[in-house]
Design a protein around this motif. Structure first.
Motif, mmCIF file in Angstrom:
data_model
loop_
_atom_site.group_PDB
_atom_site.id
_atom_site.type_symbol
_atom_site.label_atom_id
_atom_site.label_comp_id
_atom_site.label_asym_id
_atom_site.label_seq_id
_atom_site.Cartn_x
_atom_site.Cartn_y
_atom_site.Cartn_z
ATOM 1 N N GLY A 128 60.006 62.463 56.379
ATOM 2 C CA GLY A 128 60.320 61.985 57.741
ATOM 3 C C GLY A 128 60.457 60.472 57.751
ATOM 4 N N PRO A 129 60.577 59.894 58.957
ATOM 5 C CA PRO A 129 60.742 58.442 59.033
ATOM 6 C C PRO A 129 59.564 57.672 58.419
ATOM 7 N N GLY A 130 58.373 58.281 58.408
ATOM 8 C CA GLY A 130 57.249 57.641 57.725
ATOM 9 C C GLY A 130 57.466 57.700 56.225
ATOM 10 N N GLY A 131 57.678 58.912 55.711
ATOM 11 C CA GLY A 131 57.747 59.136 54.268
ATOM 12 C C GLY A 131 58.940 58.491 53.593
ATOM 13 N N GLU A 186 59.860 66.988 49.578
ATOM 14 C CA GLU A 186 60.220 67.529 50.893
ATOM 15 C C GLU A 186 60.363 69.037 50.807
ATOM 16 N N LYS A 187 59.681 69.740 51.721
ATOM 17 C CA LYS A 187 59.682 71.212 51.632
ATOM 18 C C LYS A 187 61.005 71.825 52.090
ATOM 19 N N TYR A 188 61.714 71.157 53.021
ATOM 20 C CA TYR A 188 63.018 71.693 53.435
ATOM 21 C C TYR A 188 64.117 71.146 52.525
ATOM 22 N N LEU A 190 66.623 66.077 54.070
ATOM 23 C CA LEU A 190 65.679 64.959 54.233
ATOM 24 C C LEU A 190 65.701 64.441 55.670
ATOM 25 N N GLY A 191 64.670 63.692 56.040
ATOM 26 C CA GLY A 191 64.650 63.047 57.361
ATOM 27 C C GLY A 191 63.582 63.560 58.309
ATOM 28 N N GLY A 192 62.931 64.677 57.947
ATOM 29 C CA GLY A 192 61.790 65.150 58.727
ATOM 30 C C GLY A 192 62.131 65.656 60.118
ATOM 31 N N THR A 193 61.094 65.730 60.935
ATOM 32 C CA THR A 193 61.234 66.196 62.317
ATOM 33 C C THR A 193 62.247 65.324 63.046
ATOM 34 N N ASN A 205 65.944 65.914 61.876
ATOM 35 C CA ASN A 205 66.458 67.290 61.902
ATOM 36 C C ASN A 205 66.230 68.038 63.208
ATOM 37 N N VAL A 206 65.035 67.877 63.798
ATOM 38 C CA VAL A 206 64.733 68.640 65.023
ATOM 39 C C VAL A 206 64.044 67.766 66.069
ATOM 40 N N GLY A 207 64.283 66.471 66.030
ATOM 41 C CA GLY A 207 63.588 65.573 66.956
ATOM 42 C C GLY A 207 64.504 64.524 67.543
ATOM 43 N N CYS A 208 64.192 63.267 67.223
ATOM 44 C CA CYS A 208 64.876 62.106 67.824
ATOM 45 C C CYS A 208 66.395 62.232 67.815
ATOM 46 N N TYR A 210 62.525 68.739 45.888
ATOM 47 C CA TYR A 210 62.558 69.667 47.023
ATOM 48 C C TYR A 210 61.597 70.819 46.750
ATOM 49 N N GLY A 211 60.682 71.080 47.691
ATOM 50 C CA GLY A 211 59.705 72.155 47.531
ATOM 51 C C GLY A 211 58.449 71.778 48.289
ATOM 52 N N PHE A 212 57.514 72.715 48.346
ATOM 53 C CA PHE A 212 56.287 72.483 49.110
ATOM 54 C C PHE A 212 55.272 71.748 48.237
ATOM 55 N N GLY A 254 53.643 64.814 58.740
ATOM 56 C CA GLY A 254 54.104 64.924 60.124
ATOM 57 C C GLY A 254 53.325 65.868 61.004
ATOM 58 N N SER A 255 54.052 66.522 61.917
ATOM 59 C CA SER A 255 53.398 67.341 62.940
ATOM 60 C C SER A 255 54.244 68.564 63.294
ATOM 61 N N LYS A 256 53.611 69.472 64.019
ATOM 62 C CA LYS A 256 54.285 70.695 64.515
ATOM 63 C C LYS A 256 53.943 70.867 65.998
ATOM 64 N N ALA A 307 47.647 57.838 54.175
ATOM 65 C CA ALA A 307 48.354 58.753 55.092
ATOM 66 C C ALA A 307 48.965 57.953 56.229
ATOM 67 N N ILE A 308 50.133 58.402 56.689
ATOM 68 C CA ILE A 308 50.903 57.648 57.692
ATOM 69 C C ILE A 308 51.600 58.599 58.674
ATOM 70 N N GLY A 309 52.002 58.045 59.804
ATOM 71 C CA GLY A 309 52.859 58.787 60.741
ATOM 72 C C GLY A 309 52.108 59.747 61.630
ATOM 73 N N LYS A 333 56.669 54.130 64.840
ATOM 74 C CA LYS A 333 55.281 53.870 64.420
ATOM 75 C C LYS A 333 55.107 54.364 62.979
ATOM 76 N N ALA A 334 55.669 55.547 62.688
ATOM 77 C CA ALA A 334 55.578 56.094 61.327
ATOM 78 C C ALA A 334 56.264 55.151 60.331
ATOM 79 N N GLU A 335 57.416 54.607 60.724
ATOM 80 C CA GLU A 335 58.144 53.683 59.831
ATOM 81 C C GLU A 335 57.329 52.435 59.530
ATOM 82 N N VAL A 359 61.415 56.961 76.832
ATOM 83 C CA VAL A 359 61.882 58.291 77.233
ATOM 84 C C VAL A 359 63.383 58.171 77.463
ATOM 85 N N TYR A 360 64.158 59.035 76.790
ATOM 86 C CA TYR A 360 65.623 58.895 76.846
ATOM 87 C C TYR A 360 66.260 59.770 77.908
ATOM 88 N N THR A 361 65.620 59.821 79.075
ATOM 89 C CA THR A 361 66.267 60.457 80.220
ATOM 90 C C THR A 361 67.299 59.455 80.728
HETATM 91 P P1 FAD Z 1 57.916 64.128 60.250
HETATM 92 O O1 FAD Z 1 59.139 63.530 60.751
HETATM 93 O O2 FAD Z 1 57.357 65.320 60.953
HETATM 94 O O3 FAD Z 1 58.206 64.500 58.733
HETATM 95 C C1 FAD Z 1 57.286 65.189 57.946
HETATM 96 C C2 FAD Z 1 58.054 65.840 56.836
HETATM 97 O O4 FAD Z 1 57.124 66.328 55.888
HETATM 98 C C3 FAD Z 1 58.893 67.037 57.266
HETATM 99 O O5 FAD Z 1 60.189 66.916 56.769
HETATM 100 C C4 FAD Z 1 58.172 68.220 56.643
HETATM 101 O O6 FAD Z 1 59.061 69.261 56.285
HETATM 102 C C5 FAD Z 1 57.566 67.589 55.413
HETATM 103 N N1 FAD Z 1 56.394 68.281 54.897
HETATM 104 C C6 FAD Z 1 55.296 68.673 55.573
HETATM 105 N N2 FAD Z 1 54.401 69.239 54.753
HETATM 106 C C7 FAD Z 1 54.954 69.205 53.515
HETATM 107 C C8 FAD Z 1 54.513 69.618 52.239
HETATM 108 N N3 FAD Z 1 53.309 70.158 52.071
HETATM 109 N N4 FAD Z 1 55.349 69.432 51.198
HETATM 110 C C9 FAD Z 1 56.562 68.856 51.360
HETATM 111 N N5 FAD Z 1 57.009 68.431 52.529
HETATM 112 C C10 FAD Z 1 56.216 68.601 53.597
HETATM 113 N N6 FAD Z 1 60.050 59.769 68.189
HETATM 114 C C11 FAD Z 1 60.629 58.594 68.517
HETATM 115 O O7 FAD Z 1 60.148 57.537 68.109
HETATM 116 N N7 FAD Z 1 61.772 58.556 69.282
HETATM 117 C C12 FAD Z 1 62.337 59.683 69.765
HETATM 118 O O8 FAD Z 1 63.356 59.621 70.460
HETATM 119 C C13 FAD Z 1 61.746 60.928 69.459
HETATM 120 N N8 FAD Z 1 62.281 62.075 69.914
HETATM 121 C C14 FAD Z 1 61.718 63.257 69.566
HETATM 122 C C15 FAD Z 1 62.279 64.425 70.058
HETATM 123 C C16 FAD Z 1 61.741 65.653 69.720
HETATM 124 C C17 FAD Z 1 62.369 66.910 70.240
HETATM 125 C C18 FAD Z 1 60.606 65.704 68.851
HETATM 126 C C19 FAD Z 1 60.024 67.021 68.443
HETATM 127 C C20 FAD Z 1 60.026 64.546 68.369
HETATM 128 C C21 FAD Z 1 60.570 63.314 68.734
HETATM 129 N N9 FAD Z 1 60.011 62.116 68.284
HETATM 130 C C22 FAD Z 1 60.583 60.922 68.637
HETATM 131 C C23 FAD Z 1 58.812 62.090 67.431
HETATM 132 C C24 FAD Z 1 59.196 61.872 65.962
HETATM 133 O O9 FAD Z 1 60.063 62.892 65.561
HETATM 134 C C25 FAD Z 1 57.963 61.841 65.081
HETATM 135 O O10 FAD Z 1 57.044 60.901 65.579
HETATM 136 C C26 FAD Z 1 58.317 61.476 63.655
HETATM 137 O O11 FAD Z 1 59.237 62.384 63.117
HETATM 138 C C27 FAD Z 1 57.075 61.415 62.772
HETATM 139 O O12 FAD Z 1 57.455 61.069 61.487
HETATM 140 P P2 FAD Z 1 56.604 61.496 60.215
HETATM 141 O O13 FAD Z 1 57.305 60.875 59.057
HETATM 142 O O14 FAD Z 1 55.185 61.206 60.427
HETATM 143 O O15 FAD Z 1 56.704 63.093 60.151
#
Ligand code: FAD
Length: 467
Positions: free
Chosen positions: A11-14, A32-34, A37-40, A43-46, A111-113, A144-146, A310-312, A323-325, A351-353
């Motif tokens: 993700g943006p931290g990693g 990266e397990k998926y 690259l790019g994390g939440t 792929n499914v967030g920002c 790539y893998g867990f 990251g988080s779920k 640990a970060i993010g 913050k993670a970056e 908030v991006y409303t």
């Molecule tokens: P993540 O981005 O969650 O990345 C963690 C990565 O680690 C994932 O790719 C995961 O697959 C991988 N991973 C986990 N466990 C393992 C393992 N055991 N082995 C290998 N890989 C693993 N934040 C903002 O600042 N601005 C926004 O506009 C914003 N919009 C958002 C919108 C949505 C819908 C959501 C859900 C979140 C949003 N966020 C936003 C929050 C932001 O996405 C997170 O704060 C950020 O992604 C955290 O980064 P991270 O690197 O800590 O973790």
């Protein structure tokens, strides 16, 4: 050792940590397990949420504002499939960008867990069932988080959904109930409200976007109400369950003490996110969690095990990509012997409303609780020439300054492009500027940024020029 440093999670931290480590000469691996690259965030967030917010805002503008601009559109409609496809294209393009950066910086991507075998050994379990093990001097957890699912809510990923599914629907909901009036719920609610969905928000507390300055939530609520949002505050959802494609939600109005039943075709659960450390094998390395399931770290983001950081989202603090970056760069620079610094009070929340909402520094509520003496200055976008020209007159900028020294303590804004404007507040506060300092700086005319200058003038002996 195979590597100087291994980062688990892209993700943006990693991935930012990995780049900074590589720049500083560390032999770096990223796991990266998926397969992307790019994390939440990516792929499914920002990024995908902003892609859909932009598309839906274009439609909304065409529907409600074009005529006033003198633009005629015939046969306006929505191709929702195309909208989702464009979002996927944006994500793919960014995935490729991160892949490119990994190659450019000679980072080994696995790539893998990933999981700990011991404090210096990591195992990568791949999709094809094979495993790879390697050793590393230092390890950074960036997993990251779920989304959190509350008890009683039957998350089926089809009708009772989280943000992940809300970004990939194959139809526009007719009625969407959102559990939680926080950032993610309101952003995704905005996407669908603009596309014609009837959106209602059920919120446990008495206001929207709790944690930000209260004035922002109030104004946002007023604007979203105009757009058709319905709100139930002080209301606790007790169950949500799909029956024949209808989601039945029961809730309790805690003020009136009565129960509520709502039906919708979709229910979005957005009540927060939990740190993700599932099956990471932290026990094999002896890494401790705190009482809220986050990886426990000290002020240097170091865990109780010396070589593991640990970060993010997986550690304490705001769950935000930037913050993670910052933390990713911090850890790399720290291990390189530098003296990095993060000012957690100056990490902006956005908030991006539309209008956007942004805040940094102290809120009025925090200052009141601390008993600190402050003064405020506000300026409404209604009085901004730029905002009138673009028909974006909802909202305001509020500046909070120390009563005695005039140092800016907080900036809170709701209005057009304030997600970008808030950076001026961050810069001003990092340099400990006074409201008068900012009020004496030239701001281009006509721009939305003039509202910041005017709010600073207002905070400095009520000298706003256009109020
Ligand atoms: P993540 O981005 O969650 O990345 C963690 C990565 O680690 C994932 O790719 C995961 O697959 C991988 N991973 C986990 N466990 C393992 C393992 N055991 N082995 C290998 N890989 C693993 N934040 C903002 O600042 N601005 C926004 O506009 C914003 N919009 C958002 C919108 C949505 C819908 C959501 C859900 C979140 C949003 N966020 C936003 C929050 C932001 O996405 C997170 O704060 C950020 O992604 C955290 O980064 P991270 O690197 O800590 O973790």
């Amino acid at each position: 050792m195979n590597y100087d440093v291994t980062v688990i999670g892209s993700g943006p931290g990693g991935y930012v940590a990995a780049i900074r480590f590589a720049q500083l000469g560390f032999k770096t691996a990223l796991i990266e397990k998926y397969n992307a690259l790019g994390g939440t965030c990516l792929n499914v967030g920002c990024i995908p949420s902003k892609a859909l917010l932009d598309s839906s805002e274009h439609y909304h503008q065409a529907l409600h504002k074009f005529e006033k601009h003198g633009i005629k559109v015939e046969g306006l409609g929505i191709d929702f499939g195309r909208m989702i496809e464009r979002k996927r294209e944006v994500v793919k393009q960014m995935n490729k960008g991160v892949e490119f950066l990994m190659k450019k910086n000679k980072i080994d991507v696995h790539y893998g867990f990933g999981s700990f075998v011991d404090k210096n050994t990591v195992k990568v379990s791949k999709e094809d069932g094979s495993e790879e093990t390697f050793t590393s001097e230092n390890i950074v957890i960036a997993t990251g988080s779920k989304p959190i699912i509350i008890p009683g809510v039957e998350y089926d990923k089809k009708r009772v959904i989280t943000s992940t599914e809300a970004l990939e629907l194959d139809e526009i909901p007719k009625k969407l109930v959102i559990i939680g009036g926080g950032v993610i719920g309101l952003e995704l609610g905005s996407v669908y409200a603009r596309l014609g969905t009837e959106v209602s928000v059920v919120e446990f507390t008495d206001s929207l976007i709790p944690g930000m300055d209260k004035s922002l939530g109030k104004e946002l609520q007023r604007v979203l109400k105009k757009e058709g949002f319905k709100f139930n505050f002080n209301t606790k959802v007790t169950s949500a369950k799909t029956e024949d494609d209808v989601v039945k939600i029961t809730a309790e109005d805690m003020k009136k003490g009565k129960s509520l039943e709502i039906e919708a075709d979709y229910c979005l659960v957005s009540v927060g996110r939990r740190p993700y450390t599932d099956k990471l094998g932290l026990e094999n390395a002896g890494v401790k969690l705190d009482d809220r399931g986050r990886v426990e770290v000290n002020a240097n983001l170091q865990t109780n095990v010396e070589n593991i950081y640990a970060i993010g989202d997986v550690v304490k603090g705001a769950m935000l990509a930037h913050k993670a970056e910052e933390e990713g760069m911090f850890v790399a620079e720290l291990l390189a012997g530098q003296k990095p610094h993060i000012n957690y009070k100056l990490i902006p929340g956005v908030v991006y409303t539309w209008p956007e909402v942004a805040g940094v520094g102290y809120t009025e509520e925090e200052l009141k609780a601390e008993g600190r003496k402050y003064k405020t200055g506000s300026f409404s976008f209604r009085a901004s020439g730029r905002a009138v020209a673009s028909m974006d007159v909802d909202g305001f900028v509020k500046v909070i300054a120390d009563e005695a020294t005039d140092e800016i303590l907080g900036m809170h804004m709701i209005g057009p492009r304030v997600a970008d404007l808030i950076s001026e507040g961050v810069v001003a506060m990092e340099y400990r500027a006074s409201a008068e300092d900012v009020s004496r700086m030239s701001h281009a005319h006509p721009t939305f940024t003039e509202a910041i200058k005017e709010a600073c003038l207002a905070a400095t002996e009520d000298r706003a020029l256009h109020a």
